[in-house]
Design a protein around this motif. Structure first.
Motif, PDB file in Angstrom:
ATOM      1  N   GLU A 126       5.516  39.493  27.423  1.00 45.80           N
ATOM      2  CA  GLU A 126       4.329  39.879  28.189  1.00 45.80           C
ATOM      3  C   GLU A 126       3.175  38.968  27.777  1.00 45.80           C
ATOM      4  O   GLU A 126       2.836  38.869  26.596  1.00 45.80           O
ATOM      5  N   ILE A 127       2.603  38.292  28.773  1.00 39.41           N
ATOM      6  CA  ILE A 127       1.463  37.402  28.507  1.00 39.41           C
ATOM      7  C   ILE A 127       0.198  38.251  28.509  1.00 39.41           C
ATOM      8  O   ILE A 127      -0.101  38.927  29.493  1.00 39.41           O
ATOM      9  N   ILE A 128      -0.550  38.231  27.411  1.00 42.84           N
ATOM     10  CA  ILE A 128      -1.755  39.063  27.335  1.00 42.84           C
ATOM     11  C   ILE A 128      -3.051  38.244  27.377  1.00 42.84           C
ATOM     12  O   ILE A 128      -4.122  38.808  27.536  1.00 42.84           O
ATOM     13  N   LYS A 129      -2.913  36.921  27.258  1.00 43.21           N
ATOM     14  CA  LYS A 129      -4.123  36.095  27.304  1.00 43.21           C
ATOM     15  C   LYS A 129      -3.735  34.645  27.525  1.00 43.21           C
ATOM     16  O   LYS A 129      -2.694  34.186  27.046  1.00 43.21           O
ATOM     17  N   SER A 130      -4.565  33.929  28.291  1.00 41.58           N
ATOM     18  CA  SER A 130      -4.345  32.488  28.426  1.00 41.58           C
ATOM     19  C   SER A 130      -5.685  31.779  28.360  1.00 41.58           C
ATOM     20  O   SER A 130      -6.720  32.335  28.717  1.00 41.58           O
ATOM     21  N   GLU A 131      -5.669  30.566  27.876  1.00 37.30           N
ATOM     22  CA  GLU A 131      -6.883  29.746  27.787  1.00 37.30           C
ATOM     23  C   GLU A 131      -6.526  28.331  28.219  1.00 37.30           C
ATOM     24  O   GLU A 131      -5.701  27.683  27.565  1.00 37.30           O
ATOM     25  N   PRO A 132      -7.033  27.807  29.330  1.00 39.03           N
ATOM     26  CA  PRO A 132      -7.977  28.437  30.266  1.00 39.03           C
ATOM     27  C   PRO A 132      -7.357  29.642  30.976  1.00 39.03           C
ATOM     28  O   PRO A 132      -6.181  29.943  30.799  1.00 39.03           O
ATOM     29  N   SER A 133      -8.158  30.281  31.830  1.00 39.14           N
ATOM     30  CA  SER A 133      -7.682  31.457  32.552  1.00 39.14           C
ATOM     31  C   SER A 133      -6.627  31.052  33.575  1.00 39.14           C
ATOM     32  O   SER A 133      -6.510  29.872  33.938  1.00 39.14           O
ATOM     33  N   THR A 134      -5.849  32.013  34.022  1.00 43.14           N
ATOM     34  CA  THR A 134      -4.792  31.723  34.996  1.00 43.14           C
ATOM     35  C   THR A 134      -5.379  31.153  36.292  1.00 43.14           C
ATOM     36  O   THR A 134      -4.757  30.316  36.948  1.00 43.14           O
ATOM     37  N   GLU A 135      -6.587  31.614  36.658  1.00 42.41           N
ATOM     38  CA  GLU A 135      -7.222  31.094  37.879  1.00 42.41           C
ATOM     39  C   GLU A 135      -7.523  29.603  37.750  1.00 42.41           C
ATOM     40  O   GLU A 135      -7.274  28.816  38.675  1.00 42.41           O
ATOM     41  N   ASP A 136      -8.051  29.206  36.571  1.00 42.07           N
ATOM     42  CA  ASP A 136      -8.347  27.787  36.345  1.00 42.07           C
ATOM     43  C   ASP A 136      -7.072  26.956  36.331  1.00 42.07           C
ATOM     44  O   ASP A 136      -7.044  25.823  36.834  1.00 42.07           O
ATOM     45  N   ILE A 137      -6.017  27.514  35.753  1.00 47.60           N
ATOM     46  CA  ILE A 137      -4.744  26.776  35.694  1.00 47.60           C
ATOM     47  C   ILE A 137      -4.181  26.593  37.099  1.00 47.60           C
ATOM     48  O   ILE A 137      -3.697  25.511  37.457  1.00 47.60           O
ATOM     49  N   GLU A 138      -4.272  27.651  37.927  1.00 50.99           N
ATOM     50  CA  GLU A 138      -3.788  27.551  39.308  1.00 50.99           C
ATOM     51  C   GLU A 138      -4.554  26.482  40.088  1.00 50.99           C
ATOM     52  O   GLU A 138      -3.992  25.786  40.941  1.00 50.99           O
ATOM     53  N   ASP A 139      -5.854  26.356  39.790  1.00 50.97           N
ATOM     54  CA  ASP A 139      -6.694  25.369  40.492  1.00 50.97           C
ATOM     55  C   ASP A 139      -6.647  23.987  39.833  1.00 50.97           C
ATOM     56  O   ASP A 139      -7.397  23.091  40.224  1.00 50.97           O
ATOM     57  N   GLU A 140      -5.769  23.814  38.829  1.00 49.16           N
ATOM     58  CA  GLU A 140      -5.647  22.577  38.049  1.00 49.16           C
ATOM     59  C   GLU A 140      -6.963  22.209  37.378  1.00 49.16           C
ATOM     60  O   GLU A 140      -7.262  21.030  37.156  1.00 49.16           O
ATOM     61  N   ASN A 141      -7.741  23.230  37.055  1.00 44.83           N
ATOM     62  CA  ASN A 141      -9.026  23.020  36.394  1.00 44.83           C
ATOM     63  C   ASN A 141      -8.833  23.060  34.873  1.00 44.83           C
ATOM     64  O   ASN A 141      -9.396  23.903  34.175  1.00 44.83           O
ATOM     65  N   PHE A 142      -7.970  22.151  34.370  1.00 46.28           N
ATOM     66  CA  PHE A 142      -7.716  22.076  32.933  1.00 46.28           C
ATOM     67  C   PHE A 142      -7.151  20.696  32.609  1.00 46.28           C
ATOM     68  O   PHE A 142      -6.685  19.974  33.496  1.00 46.28           O
ATOM     69  N   ASP A 143      -7.224  20.345  31.296  1.00 48.38           N
ATOM     70  CA  ASP A 143      -6.617  19.088  30.868  1.00 48.38           C
ATOM     71  C   ASP A 143      -5.105  19.275  30.830  1.00 48.38           C
ATOM     72  O   ASP A 143      -4.587  20.203  31.421  1.00 48.38           O
ATOM     73  N   ASN A 144      -4.432  18.469  30.079  1.00 50.31           N
ATOM     74  CA  ASN A 144      -2.967  18.570  30.028  1.00 50.31           C
ATOM     75  C   ASN A 144      -2.482  19.683  29.101  1.00 50.31           C
ATOM     76  O   ASN A 144      -1.284  19.914  28.987  1.00 50.31           O
ATOM     77  N   LYS A 145      -3.415  20.380  28.438  1.00 52.80           N
ATOM     78  CA  LYS A 145      -3.004  21.363  27.421  1.00 52.80           C
ATOM     79  C   LYS A 145      -3.546  22.750  27.768  1.00 52.80           C
ATOM     80  O   LYS A 145      -4.653  22.887  28.277  1.00 52.80           O
ATOM     81  N   PHE A 146      -2.740  23.778  27.510  1.00 51.84           N
ATOM     82  CA  PHE A 146      -3.221  25.159  27.636  1.00 51.84           C
ATOM     83  C   PHE A 146      -2.529  26.028  26.590  1.00 51.84           C
ATOM     84  O   PHE A 146      -1.484  25.665  26.036  1.00 51.84           O
ATOM     85  N   GLU A 147      -3.151  27.178  26.292  1.00 55.05           N
ATOM     86  CA  GLU A 147      -2.621  28.097  25.275  1.00 55.05           C
ATOM     87  C   GLU A 147      -2.407  29.473  25.887  1.00 55.05           C
ATOM     88  O   GLU A 147      -3.142  29.897  26.784  1.00 55.05           O
ATOM     89  N   VAL A 148      -1.386  30.166  25.387  1.00 50.16           N
ATOM     90  CA  VAL A 148      -1.142  31.547  25.815  1.00 50.16           C
ATOM     91  C   VAL A 148      -0.837  32.414  24.609  1.00 50.16           C
ATOM     92  O   VAL A 148      -0.304  31.937  23.602  1.00 50.16           O
ATOM     93  N   LEU A 149      -1.202  33.683  24.709  1.00 51.69           N
ATOM     94  CA  LEU A 149      -0.815  34.691  23.724  1.00 51.69           C
ATOM     95  C   LEU A 149       0.219  35.586  24.365  1.00 51.69           C
ATOM     96  O   LEU A 149       0.008  36.077  25.485  1.00 51.69           O
ATOM     97  N   ILE A 150       1.335  35.818  23.686  1.00 56.42           N
ATOM     98  CA  ILE A 150       2.371  36.691  24.248  1.00 56.42           C
ATOM     99  C   ILE A 150       2.818  37.694  23.191  1.00 56.42           C
ATOM    100  O   ILE A 150       2.624  37.491  21.985  1.00 56.42           O
ATOM    101  N   ILE A 151       3.410  38.789  23.671  1.00 55.90           N
ATOM    102  CA  ILE A 151       4.110  39.710  22.755  1.00 55.90           C
ATOM    103  C   ILE A 151       5.540  39.840  23.273  1.00 55.90           C
ATOM    104  O   ILE A 151       5.776  39.928  24.481  1.00 55.90           O
ATOM    105  N   THR A 152       6.495  39.818  22.354  1.00 55.78           N
ATOM    106  CA  THR A 152       7.905  39.823  22.738  1.00 55.78           C
ATOM    107  C   THR A 152       8.761  40.280  21.553  1.00 55.78           C
ATOM    108  O   THR A 152       8.281  40.339  20.409  1.00 55.78           O
ATOM    109  N   GLU A 153      10.016  40.570  21.832  1.00 55.30           N
ATOM    110  CA  GLU A 153      10.966  40.893  20.763  1.00 55.30           C
ATOM    111  C   GLU A 153      11.777  39.659  20.360  1.00 55.30           C
ATOM    112  O   GLU A 153      12.532  39.695  19.397  1.00 55.30           O
ATOM    113  N   ASN A 154      11.626  38.575  21.099  1.00 56.56           N
ATOM    114  CA  ASN A 154      12.416  37.362  20.843  1.00 56.56           C
ATOM    115  C   ASN A 154      11.852  36.562  19.666  1.00 56.56           C
ATOM    116  O   ASN A 154      10.680  36.701  19.307  1.00 56.56           O
ATOM    117  N   SER A 155      12.703  35.685  19.129  1.00 60.75           N
ATOM    118  CA  SER A 155      12.314  34.854  17.982  1.00 60.75           C
ATOM    119  C   SER A 155      11.706  33.546  18.469  1.00 60.75           C
ATOM    120  O   SER A 155      11.776  33.203  19.650  1.00 60.75           O
TER     121      SER A 155
END
Length: 668
Positions: free
Chosen positions: A193-222
């Motif tokens: 489950e993605i709980i946060k992204s930087e930039p926001s998902t709207e900015d990413i959809e509009d390609e309003n970001f450099d080549n790098k982005f970060e996300v915070l997720i919670i999961t049971e996987n390693s």
């Protein structure tokens, strides 16, 4: 599934649940030990959460979920109820009400922010003695991480899930960065489950970001499993996965953030950031929410039976047409008249709704105003089950709000002043409704200081509303009527509640627009009572048809006291007004032909006079001819003719001609 078709039902049911929540919160404030009230509020919150989640209204669902957490702790006696908790629950109620209003107006929740309110709810759960409102900025993890996300991470770790910060860098040669980022998001959402992204998902959809982005997720996987999935995506330059340790989360929670910790007593110093400050985008409303009425099934059965009777009589009249029997036709016509009368009564009952729909909003309003003004006020309501037409319900709310606010602000004194006058410290506002013939009467009365007649006269003279000579001639019953003049106010200073002179004139114009009247009665240092009389319905009324020259007009029967004839020689003029002494009272005479500019015979010795009433006032309308009583359907004149004086609408007569309906209130 097409969600829009369920919006009407969602709004109606949400409003009902919110009304129930409001009533329970008001009672809970006075009965904090009543667990049944707590259980009911919990049930309502749970229901709204389920409805909101189903409809896709995530903000409502999230807020009610947090409310549930707090209410559960209250139900299990882990936290004690106090005034501050009640205030916060009322704040939640206000936000939910606003969300519902936004859904009704624009089919979505709008931009109202509740993160600070969620912080307050969670702070009570974490520390019952403190409320924490924090300004969060983090150098570790995703930027602009907030308290809400930290709380999610902590809760996830308690359930043996893991939190990861993933930094993804896309190849510089990638032509469609947004599409590549979308694939990364899709891949992650399959098992996390993605709980946060930087930039926001709207900015990413509009390609309003450099080549790098970060996300915070919670999961049971390693880490290895996540890395394996992501490395299969092409045009990804690098992937950095950091597991968020519970110790670092707790450190962030407790140390790395700048906190403002306050005692609950000073809670009012901290104001939630208002969503109104954010410039909202205007959105087109694709669907309009209809007005609905809940109807007893027995009333619908009665309607169905009457429609069946109509079909039977229609068939019978067709047969009579073939046989050409006059007697049979007369019998059928009488039978049809009985059915249409019963059908009219049945339809009217279907349109009727209890006035408690309006009254229910006032206990909360009185509570808030009492706190704001430092007054102890009790609202006593009666006659909530009095039924009025659905259209009247929509119009009567605002005038009553003005009158009740007036009573609380101007009428009822402060507790100290009341004690000095020998009164109880607690003031009372009485709100009463009852049927009276074809009208419904609503009374708003307070046991306050009454209206200062001399002060009203003085203010009226200062504002050039009346002259000093006119003031001296006015009796004590006439003076309070000056309060309904536009812009008139007796307040010495302007407050958020009153003093701008835009209250009682609005009340009068609104009540007049629905064919009603408003009167005021007062006694110094004892009470002030406003009485509103409104018609039961605005759709179908009984009227007297009259003739002026060659034109036919209708006067609502509810406004008529009696019909008589007067002699022309008995009419006198007093201060340019024609009057006659009728039953030992002075009766003003109004010649409708002059007002409505119609030709008439001025040389008649006897004049037909329709005596009409407006509250305690009476006047005699001079007419040329009486045509009789008739049931008429009121039709609006439309927006272009809505401001025409003396007319309340029009009706179509049996012969197809149009008759204008006179607005009695505006004629004298």
């Amino acid at each position: 599934m097409e969600i829009n078709q369920y919006i009407d039902i969602f709004i109606e049911e949400s409003n009902e649940h919110l009304q129930s929540m409001n009533e329970c919160l008001l009672k809970l404030e006075n009965e904090p030990e009543n667990t049944e009230l707590l259980n009911e509020i919990f049930r309502v919150s749970h229901t709204i959460k389920g409805m909101s989640a189903t409809m896709g209204y995530e903000k409502m669902a999230s807020l009610t979920h947090e409310m549930e957490n707090l209410l559960q702790e209250l139900r299990s006696d882990k936290i004690s109820i106090n005034t501050d908790i009640i205030d916060i629950l009322f704040e939640c109620f206000d936000k939910l009400e606003q969300y519902t209003k936004n859904v009704a107006e624009q089919s979505n929740e709008g931009e109202i922010e509740v993160s600070n309110l969620i912080v307050k709810l969670n702070s009570i759960l974490n520390d019952n003695d403190k409320l924490i409102i924090a300004d969060y900025t983090s150098d570790t993890g995703v930027k602009n991480i907030d308290y809400y996300i930290l709380n999610i991470l902590k809760e996830a770790m308690k359930k043996n899930m893991k939190g990861y910060r993933i930094t993804v860098e896309i190849d510089e040669k990638c032509m469609l960065k947004a599409a590549r980022a979308f694939i990364v998001f899709n891949t992650l959402e399959e098992y996390s489950e993605i709980i946060k992204s930087e930039p926001s998902t709207e900015d990413i959809e509009d390609e309003n970001f450099d080549n790098k982005f970060e996300v915070l997720i919670i999961t049971e996987n390693s880490v290895e499993e996540i890395n394996k999935e992501l490395t299969q995506i092409s045009e990804i330059k690098s992937i950095l996965i950091e597991e968020l340790e519970e110790s670092s989360i707790n450190a962030d929670y407790d140390q790395d953030y700048k906190e403002k910790t306050i005692k609950k007593d000073n809670l009012e110093e901290f104001k939630e950031v208002s969503a109104d400050k954010i410039e909202k985008k205007k959105k087109t409303v694709n669907n309009k929410v209809g007005k609905t009425v809940r109807v007893d099934i027995e009333r619908l059965d009665n309607l169905m039976n009457l429609v069946s009777e109509l079909i039977i009589i229609k068939t019978r009249m067709e047969d009579i047409g073939d046989n050409n029997s006059k007697q049979s036709m007369n019998e059928a016509t009488e039978y049809l008249e009985r059915i249409t009368t019963n059908l009219h009564d049945a339809v009217m009952k279907v349109r009727m709704v209890p006035i408690e729909r309006v009254f229910n909003r006032f206990p909360r309003m009185v509570r808030d105003l009492s706190k704001e003004l430092g007054k102890d006020i009790n609202l006593k309501m009666s006659g909530e089950d009095t039924e009025v037409d659905r259209t009247v319900i929509d119009e009567i709310g605002d005038p009553l709000i003005h009158l009740i606010r007036n009573s609380i602000d101007h009428g009822i004194e402060t507790p100290d002043k009341r004690k000095l006058l020998g009164k109880e410290a607690e003031g009372t506002v009485f709100l009463k409704a009852y049927p009276d013939g074809n009208n419904v009467v609503i009374e708003v009365q307070d046991n306050g200081s009454g209206i200062n007649i001399d002060k009203v006269k003085q203010k009226a003279i200062e504002n050039n509303v009346i002259t000093e000579e006119q003031a001296n001639q006015m009796d004590d019953k006439e003076v309070p009527e000056l309060l309904f003049m536009p812009g008139f106010s007796t307040a010495d200073e302007i407050t958020d509640i009153s003093g701008r002179g835009v209250g009682l004139d609005v009340v009068k114009s609104k009540i007049n627009s629905i064919g009603g009247i408003v009167e005021v009665e007062t006694k110094k240092e004892e009470y002030t009572k406003f009485t509103i009389r409104i018609p039961l319905t605005l759709a179908i009324i009984q009227a007297l048809l009259i003739k002026l020259s060659n034109e036919i007009y209708a006067i609502p029967l509810s406004s008529i006291k009696e019909i008589t004839t007067i002699k022309t020689e008995d009419i006198r003029k007093v201060q340019n007004q024609e009057v006659i002494l009728y039953r030992n009272k002075t009766l003003p005479i109004i010649r409708l032909s002059s007002i409505l500019d119609t030709k008439t015979n001025l040389n008649k010795k006897e004049l037909i006079t329709v005596i009409v009433k407006k509250g305690e006032k009476e006047a005699g309308f001079i007419v040329d001819e009486l045509l009789g009583q008739q049931e008429i359907v009121i039709k609006s004149l439309g927006k272009y003719l809505s401001n025409v004086k003396y007319l309340a609408g029009a009706t179509i007569l049996g012969n197809g001609n149009i008759s204008l309906i006179l607005d009695v209130n505006s004629l004298f």
